[in-house]
Design a protein around this motif. Structure first.
Motif, PDB file in Angstrom:
ATOM      1  N   LEU A  97      -5.829  13.654  11.848  1.00 51.91           N
ATOM      2  CA  LEU A  97      -5.210  14.304  10.685  1.00 51.91           C
ATOM      3  C   LEU A  97      -6.015  14.123   9.404  1.00 51.91           C
ATOM      4  CD1 LEU A  97      -1.401  13.716  11.300  1.00 51.91           C
ATOM      5  CD2 LEU A  97      -2.789  15.736  11.782  1.00 51.91           C
ATOM      6  N   ASN A  98      -7.099  13.335   9.465  1.00 48.15           N
ATOM      7  CA  ASN A  98      -8.011  13.220   8.326  1.00 48.15           C
ATOM      8  C   ASN A  98      -9.152  14.220   8.425  1.00 48.15           C
ATOM      9  OD1 ASN A  98      -6.648  11.053   7.050  1.00 48.15           O
ATOM     10  ND2 ASN A  98      -7.519   9.659   8.568  1.00 48.15           N
ATOM     11  N   GLY A  99      -9.179  15.013   9.483  1.00 45.25           N
ATOM     12  CA  GLY A  99     -10.216  16.019   9.646  1.00 45.25           C
ATOM     13  C   GLY A  99     -11.443  15.528  10.383  1.00 45.25           C
TER      14      GLY A  99
ATOM     15  N   LEU B  45      -8.093   8.454  23.389  1.00 41.11           N
ATOM     16  CA  LEU B  45      -7.588   8.502  22.018  1.00 41.11           C
ATOM     17  C   LEU B  45      -6.381   7.582  21.865  1.00 41.11           C
ATOM     18  CD1 LEU B  45      -7.682  12.349  21.318  1.00 41.11           C
ATOM     19  CD2 LEU B  45      -9.395  10.635  20.722  1.00 41.11           C
ATOM     20  N   SER B  46      -6.251   7.001  20.690  1.00 42.27           N
ATOM     21  CA  SER B  46      -5.082   6.179  20.385  1.00 42.27           C
ATOM     22  C   SER B  46      -3.849   7.061  20.272  1.00 42.27           C
ATOM     23  CB  SER B  46      -5.288   5.445  19.054  1.00 42.27           C
ATOM     24  OG  SER B  46      -6.436   4.644  19.109  1.00 42.27           O
TER      25      SER B  46
ATOM     26  N   TYR C 276      -2.670  14.712  16.658  1.00 45.70           N
ATOM     27  CA  TYR C 276      -4.018  15.276  16.566  1.00 45.70           C
ATOM     28  C   TYR C 276      -3.925  16.791  16.432  1.00 45.70           C
ATOM     29  CZ  TYR C 276      -5.460  10.681  18.140  1.00 45.70           C
ATOM     30  OH  TYR C 276      -5.654   9.324  18.224  1.00 45.70           O
ATOM     31  N   LEU C 277      -5.043  17.386  16.067  1.00 41.87           N
ATOM     32  CA  LEU C 277      -5.138  18.837  15.963  1.00 41.87           C
ATOM     33  C   LEU C 277      -6.224  19.331  16.908  1.00 41.87           C
ATOM     34  CD1 LEU C 277      -5.074  19.264  12.082  1.00 41.87           C
ATOM     35  CD2 LEU C 277      -3.190  19.681  13.660  1.00 41.87           C
ATOM     36  N   LEU C 278      -5.917  20.403  17.634  1.00 46.93           N
ATOM     37  CA  LEU C 278      -6.921  21.100  18.433  1.00 46.93           C
ATOM     38  C   LEU C 278      -7.375  22.285  17.606  1.00 46.93           C
ATOM     39  CD1 LEU C 278      -8.359  21.384  21.208  1.00 46.93           C
ATOM     40  CD2 LEU C 278      -6.579  23.036  21.776  1.00 46.93           C
TER      41      LEU C 278
ATOM     42  N   LYS D 231      -1.201  21.592  16.891  1.00 46.51           N
ATOM     43  CA  LYS D 231      -0.875  20.173  16.811  1.00 46.51           C
ATOM     44  C   LYS D 231      -0.419  19.667  18.168  1.00 46.51           C
ATOM     45  CE  LYS D 231       2.826  18.961  14.478  1.00 46.51           C
ATOM     46  NZ  LYS D 231       3.777  18.602  13.402  1.00 46.51           N
ATOM     47  N   PHE D 232      -0.880  18.452  18.528  1.00 54.94           N
ATOM     48  CA  PHE D 232      -0.379  17.825  19.739  1.00 54.94           C
ATOM     49  C   PHE D 232      -0.291  16.325  19.542  1.00 54.94           C
ATOM     50  CE2 PHE D 232      -4.928  17.738  20.308  1.00 54.94           C
ATOM     51  CZ  PHE D 232      -5.191  16.558  20.976  1.00 54.94           C
ATOM     52  N   ILE D 233       0.456  15.671  20.427  1.00 56.58           N
ATOM     53  CA  ILE D 233       0.716  14.239  20.305  1.00 56.58           C
ATOM     54  C   ILE D 233       0.150  13.530  21.532  1.00 56.58           C
ATOM     55  CG2 ILE D 233       2.541  12.477  20.210  1.00 56.58           C
ATOM     56  CD1 ILE D 233       4.299  14.699  18.857  1.00 56.58           C
ATOM     57  N   VAL D 234      -0.586  12.451  21.288  1.00 55.75           N
ATOM     58  CA  VAL D 234      -1.052  11.577  22.358  1.00 55.75           C
ATOM     59  C   VAL D 234      -0.107  10.388  22.413  1.00 55.75           C
ATOM     60  CG1 VAL D 234      -2.910  10.078  23.158  1.00 55.75           C
ATOM     61  CG2 VAL D 234      -3.455  12.302  22.141  1.00 55.75           C
ATOM     62  N   GLN D 235       0.392  10.093  23.617  1.00 54.04           N
ATOM     63  CA  GLN D 235       1.308   8.950  23.784  1.00 54.04           C
ATOM     64  C   GLN D 235       0.532   7.682  24.076  1.00 54.04           C
ATOM     65  OE1 GLN D 235       4.007  10.319  26.891  1.00 54.04           O
ATOM     66  NE2 GLN D 235       5.578  10.574  25.336  1.00 54.04           N
TER      67      GLN D 235
END
Length: 93
Positions: free
Chosen positions: A47-49, A69-70, A74-76, A89-93
């Motif tokens: 999210l910081n680019g 990834l932690s 995140y953004l694709l 936007k997606f979320i990594v668990q």
């Protein structure tokens, strides 16, 4: 110009152009781009680019390994055929 997601991401894509699953994801992120005939470059960004993963996807290769990834959001980033940049936007668990 420092990347600012609130200003630079005009709209988080929920368009029909690209779909990702599962979301949230733990290992392999599947990317579905309808009508994809050629290859397309995509990037996974925080999210910081900051670009974390650069990958080329095609009709036969449409998965991104995000297991390194932690946990977080995140953004694709992908480009549509007309040159527009899409962020999904997606979320990594």
């Amino acid at each position: 110009h420092k990347w600012n997601p609130t200003q630079d991401v005009k709209s988080i894509s929920t368009s029909k152009e690209i779909s990702i699953y599962p979301n949230p994801v733990k290992g392999m992120l599947n990317v579905n781009i309808p009508g994809l005939d050629a290859s397309i470059k995509v990037s996974v960004m925080d999210l910081n680019g900051k670009k974390l993963i650069d990958q080329t996807l095609s009709k036969n290769r449409n998965q991104i390994d995000v297991s390194g990834l932690s946990a977080g959001i995140y953004l694709l980033q992908s480009s549509s055929v007309d040159g527009r940049i899409n962020y999904t936007k997606f979320i990594v668990q």
